[in-house]
Scaffold this active site. Sequence first.
Site, PDB file in Angstrom:
ATOM      1  CG  HIS A 406      -2.302   0.582   0.889  1.00 33.87           C
ATOM      2  ND1 HIS A 406      -2.482   1.594  -0.033  1.00 33.87           N
ATOM      3  CD2 HIS A 406      -3.533   0.283   1.373  1.00 33.87           C
ATOM      4  CE1 HIS A 406      -3.766   1.893  -0.085  1.00 33.87           C
ATOM      5  NE2 HIS A 406      -4.429   1.118   0.746  1.00 33.87           N
ATOM      6  CG  ASP A 410      -2.792   4.827  -4.450  1.00 29.60           C
ATOM      7  OD1 ASP A 410      -2.193   4.735  -3.362  1.00 29.60           O
ATOM      8  OD2 ASP A 410      -2.652   5.784  -5.237  1.00 29.60           O
TER       9      ASP A 410
END
Length: 434
Positions: A406, A410
């Site tokens: 992450h 995204d």
Amino acid sequence: MPDIGEGIAEAEIVAWHVKVGDRIEEDSPIADMMTDKATVEMESPVTGVVREIAGEVGATVAIGSPLVVIETEGGSYEAPGPDAEEVRERIAAETPDAEDVERAASRLENESAPLRPSKPVPPPVVRSAGGKALASPAVRARARSLGVDLAAVTGGLDGVVRHEHLDAHLLAQKPVAPAKDAPAAKPEAKRAPEQQIDGAGEQIKVIGLRRRIAENMAASKRHIPHFTYVDECDVTELERWRGEFNDQRGDKPKLTLLPFLITAICRTLPEFPMINARYDEEANVVTRYDSVHLGMAAQTPAGLMVPVIRNAQNLTLWALAAEIARLAEAAREGTAKSEELSGSTLTVTSLGPLGGIATTPVINRPEVAIIGPNKIVERPVYVSDGQGGERIEKRKLMNVSISCDHRVVDGWDAASFIQALKRRIEAPLMMLAG
């Protein structure tokens, strides 16, 4: 211990083929040594009798250090001390900030003690000018994860702290009694005594590949904020095409679903370059790749290995099938080369028919994503009847999972990538066309 690869400072003993007292011939196997995920068989340079060995299975041996002491005919053999220049270079490489490399190397230059002296000799504690212990980056990372101060760990005869020294330090730790002036701790609730479990089987030491897998997986989960996205794909048409290709394959290898999936992935990645990437945490740099060097997680008798399909984007379905079979066999047989087990930019992990409804695979660090196809199931689905209505039809469905870093990828990008991949999987002609 010879130099068995660029950048390798030490290797782990995973198996001995000799023991003290054995007579061995020149070129006969001595031990299996592991570096990274490759196992190398060491052979004897001479004929003679084994008098000393470097350690038990699970111990690490530095490049340039004695592995075995062999007594040859016509005389005895005394293990020489490490070459001072080699030791100086090794210590400087493992501890770049050490200012006392010369002092450590000079002490080793005069050593000629056998591997296991008759009387215990306390190992020296060699430290850098700042008091920092000499240790490889892997040992430092493990010590940090365990909350151990390396300055308190006693190293080997060369003063370098290795994995076995860290293990010994942990085993030697005992609870420290509180000082007299220390505030009284709150009484803990009484715990039931540990239950003795009957029928305990064999105890298996975690060494070699299994230890490296454990360390790599722990480091991945500790450093990478994972998230997983799963979507369902209709593979009915893809399976039909796969069956037709196999019916006409001749002497070509049989096609599984994996070559089709890899082809679809390679066709989709140019639209999402951040998926095919590696993240250097220390430099805080993401490197995106045009070529797809696809890691293929493979289960072997020794544990999980990840052989790499180089330039997968340039291979046909048949070439992919042949390369998958070749690499999987090399991994199972333990003959895969070091360069075939490193340098991947994206990994696919599949349990095949054993796959469940959905998986949450762990990223193969320093990559930023890993893709996991799951098992194919047949279910009734509403489909168009071609006349503006719908009918129920039995279809073949498969979930595809993707776990992403992450910090780099995204959620929107991961979902968009899987949606684009899904469109190609569900329309095989579009996938094969590009």
